[in-house]
Design an enzyme around this catalytic site. Sequence first.
Site, mmCIF file in Angstrom:
data_model
loop_
_atom_site.group_PDB
_atom_site.id
_atom_site.type_symbol
_atom_site.label_atom_id
_atom_site.label_comp_id
_atom_site.label_asym_id
_atom_site.label_seq_id
_atom_site.Cartn_x
_atom_site.Cartn_y
_atom_site.Cartn_z
ATOM 1 N N CYS A 1 46.307 48.228 42.001
ATOM 2 C CA CYS A 1 45.063 47.312 42.365
ATOM 3 C C CYS A 1 45.508 45.787 42.550
ATOM 4 O O CYS A 1 44.818 45.219 43.231
ATOM 5 C CB CYS A 1 43.951 47.507 41.313
ATOM 6 S SG CYS A 1 43.313 49.068 41.202
ATOM 7 N N ASN B 1 36.141 52.072 44.564
ATOM 8 C CA ASN B 1 37.663 51.316 44.278
ATOM 9 C C ASN B 1 38.656 51.686 45.002
ATOM 10 O O ASN B 1 39.233 53.082 44.806
ATOM 11 C CB ASN B 1 37.759 51.444 42.799
ATOM 12 C CG ASN B 1 38.972 50.872 42.312
ATOM 13 O OD1 ASN B 1 40.080 50.261 43.017
ATOM 14 N ND2 ASN B 1 39.106 50.719 40.985
ATOM 15 N N HIS C 1 39.405 42.051 43.308
ATOM 16 C CA HIS C 1 39.560 43.452 43.415
ATOM 17 C C HIS C 1 38.360 44.308 43.064
ATOM 18 O O HIS C 1 37.615 43.950 42.044
ATOM 19 C CB HIS C 1 40.625 43.797 42.380
ATOM 20 C CG HIS C 1 40.707 45.362 42.291
ATOM 21 N ND1 HIS C 1 40.962 46.265 43.394
ATOM 22 C CD2 HIS C 1 40.966 46.279 41.030
ATOM 23 C CE1 HIS C 1 40.938 47.410 42.786
ATOM 24 N NE2 HIS C 1 40.739 47.358 41.406
#
Length: 330
Positions: A110, A281, A251
């Site tokens: 990520c 996500n 993020h």
Amino acid sequence: MARAAVLAGLSAYLPPRVVPNAHFADLRLSDEWISTRTGISERRWVQGQSTSDISVEAGAEALKSYGSDDIDLVILATQSPDHFAPSSAPAVASRLGLGGVPAFDLAAACSGFLYGLATASSLIRTGQAERILFIAAETASLYLNPKDRNTAPIFADGAGAVVLRAGEDDEPGSLGGFDLGSDGDLAHLVLVPGGGSRARADGWALDDRAHLVMQGRELFVNAVTRMSESSTKVLEEAGWKPDEVDLVVGHQANRRILEAVGHELGIEPERMYINIDHTGNTVAATIPIALTEAVREGALRPGHRVLLTAFGAGATWGSTLLRWPEISLA
């Protein structure tokens, strides 16, 4: 003025398949339960597409945004490559018609977009490249156990891309200093124990070791701590106060994580850009997707001071700053 990497093109791609929270009813997860705890109402999953496929989609749009395909280097940030070998970036460069330019993959989960920006910036600052196409793309849905309540509703697919060109460090779009870090002792927080995206897209049989597992509570605490500390460090080094930041694009892992980071930094919720409600996500791709959407919505405008920050598997984390430039989206 010193040589710098300047943001000059931007794009995002989301697969057409929309997966609403109702999809997870068989896991005894309601729409309210998922949205309250994660901020997610729907997400996009691929059907028959691999990571290189969606990378090409985003890369082509970024080149249109930039207005040229005169590129020296291609970097692909992904945790879900088509194959464990070879890298997916050379195939993406070839499919985009970029000839024999150097191309390589970068894996930092990520935090991949921040790590990739730092890598590209260094190559441009040192004169190793003039124009870089940097893509972040993930097909995380192909790594999920559909019966895992902890991960199945959260992770999603998508790609974002930027073009960076050589310029001067006082230009709008010039990337500021970076703060990067890692802690391998936290590798257990998000992990695929064992199997790339092409095999998964083609329906090959996989065992449980090939699915993503996550320790949600511990991950939450570490994400808030590291993103806040990293953000504070780049702000202090640049001499920016938190109240001078126009937009934080972090993020998109969880709405509550982003809100907690904003609280730690003393930045109001309206300056924390959040689009996880309809994207989920998308791992390394969340920030360029969010940047693209923020521009389209008018939330991000030329001259804005922008903070980018991320935390991901590894564990890895990173942050950087820039003043937003004039960018035309394709």
